[in-house]
Design an enzyme around this catalytic site. Structure first.
Site, PDB file in Angstrom:
ATOM      1  N   ASP A  59       0.865  -1.174   0.000  1.00  0.00           N
ATOM      2  CA  ASP A  59       0.000   0.000   0.000  1.00  0.00           C
ATOM      3  C   ASP A  59       0.902   1.226   0.000  1.00  0.00           C
ATOM      4  OD1 ASP A  59      -1.682   2.140   0.551  1.00  0.00           O
ATOM      5  OD2 ASP A  59      -2.895   1.039   2.011  1.00  0.00           O
ATOM      6  N   SER A 144      -0.541  12.653 -15.532  1.00  0.00           N
ATOM      7  CA  SER A 144      -1.649  12.462 -16.474  1.00  0.00           C
ATOM      8  C   SER A 144      -1.917  13.769 -17.201  1.00  0.00           C
ATOM      9  CB  SER A 144      -2.914  12.035 -15.715  1.00  0.00           C
ATOM     10  OG  SER A 144      -4.069  12.125 -16.527  1.00  0.00           O
ATOM     11  N   TYR A 157      -8.507  13.761  -8.851  1.00  0.00           N
ATOM     12  CA  TYR A 157      -7.502  13.075  -9.657  1.00  0.00           C
ATOM     13  C   TYR A 157      -6.600  14.085 -10.370  1.00  0.00           C
ATOM     14  CZ  TYR A 157      -5.672   9.851 -13.247  1.00  0.00           C
ATOM     15  OH  TYR A 157      -4.869   9.109 -14.076  1.00  0.00           O
ATOM     16  N   LYS A 161      -2.549  14.552  -9.835  1.00  0.00           N
ATOM     17  CA  LYS A 161      -1.588  14.399 -10.919  1.00  0.00           C
ATOM     18  C   LYS A 161      -0.781  15.679 -11.140  1.00  0.00           C
ATOM     19  CE  LYS A 161      -2.408  10.103 -12.083  1.00  0.00           C
ATOM     20  NZ  LYS A 161      -1.389   9.052 -11.865  1.00  0.00           N
TER      21      LYS A 161
END
Length: 254
Positions: A59, A144, A157, A161
């Site tokens: 993890d 991304s 997200y 990123k």
């Protein structure tokens, strides 16, 4: 063949998608590869399909696990030359309905996971250098195109990123200031044929701008990103550090 011969590479999120493709290509090009993931069964399947690959359940949010994973990789292979911080996840919700817990989870997995990876790996990577000696280590952080454009359905997200890109620059500067023979770069993929992309295509509402972009530019193969990872892991990219490279078939041109 042999573009990373003898190098030791650690790839997080290696149980599927981009991480699995990275592992296959780096191993084929001569690297000793370890992959980690929270998906134990899938990770072991991928490792079993690639000769010599080590799998460790991991993890990336847990600092103690990071120390343990790095120590095991160094003990098993005798060093660490390449770190690919690839682990990630996405939860779809706009800024008004995104739960704080979901936002924090995405930041923890991607930004904190990347931070902990760099922090844990650097003491074992490269060597103190002087003058113009060839660099040896390479950290590759997976960002991304969501960091570079607005996508209303994934603000958490996107923020995570973007944080990875900023963190990459800071760690690259640190390595230069400390004369560490480690280069640090980020890559920013667009849509590629991975489980995460398939999840996005299934969950994004019709007419979403993200779907329009995928339809306009298509999806790449995971191997396309793996080729870029291989380049950054190899000595062919020895003059590249502190930057991000976009691989999106023109999605962010305009």
């Amino acid at each position: 063949m042999g573009r990373v011969e003898g190098k030791v590479a650690l790839i997080t999120g290696g149980a599927s998608g981009l991480g699995a493709a990275d592992a296959r290509l780096l191993a084929a090009e001569g690297a000793k590869v370890a992959i980690t993931d929270v998906q134990g069964d899938r990770g072991r399947e991928v490792a079993a399909s690639i000769p010599g690959v080590l799998f460790l359940e991991h993890d990336v949010r847990d600092e103690a696990q990071w120390r343990d994973v790095v120590a095991k990789v160094v003990a098993h292979f005798g060093g660490l030359d390449v770190l690919v911080n690839n682990a990630g996840l996405v939860r779809f919700a706009n800024v008004e309905n995104c739960e704080l817990e979901s936002f924090r989870l995405q930041m923890q997995v991607m930004v904190e996971g990347c931070f902990l990876g760099c922090k844990s790996a650097l003491p074992h990577m490269g060597s103190r250098r002087s003058g113009g000696a060839t660099t040896r280590g390479s950290i590759i952080n997976v960002a991304s195109v969501a960091a570079l454009k607005g996508i209303s359905a994934i603000p958490a997200y996107s923020a995570a990123k973007a944080g990875i890109i900023a963190l990459t620059r800071s760690v690259a500067v640190h390595c230069q200031e400390q004369a560490l023979a480690v280069r640090v770069n980020a890559i920013a993929p667009g849509a590629h044929e991975t489980p995460m992309t398939q999840q996005a295509l299934a969950e994004l509402p019709g007419g979403d701008a993200g779907l329009d972009q995928v339809e306009a530019h298509g999806q790449g193969k995971p191997e396309d990103v793996a080729n870029l990872v291989l380049f950054l892991a190899s000595e062919e990219s020895r003059q590249i550090t502190g930057t991000h490279i976009v691989i999106d078939n023109g999605e962010t041109i305009s």
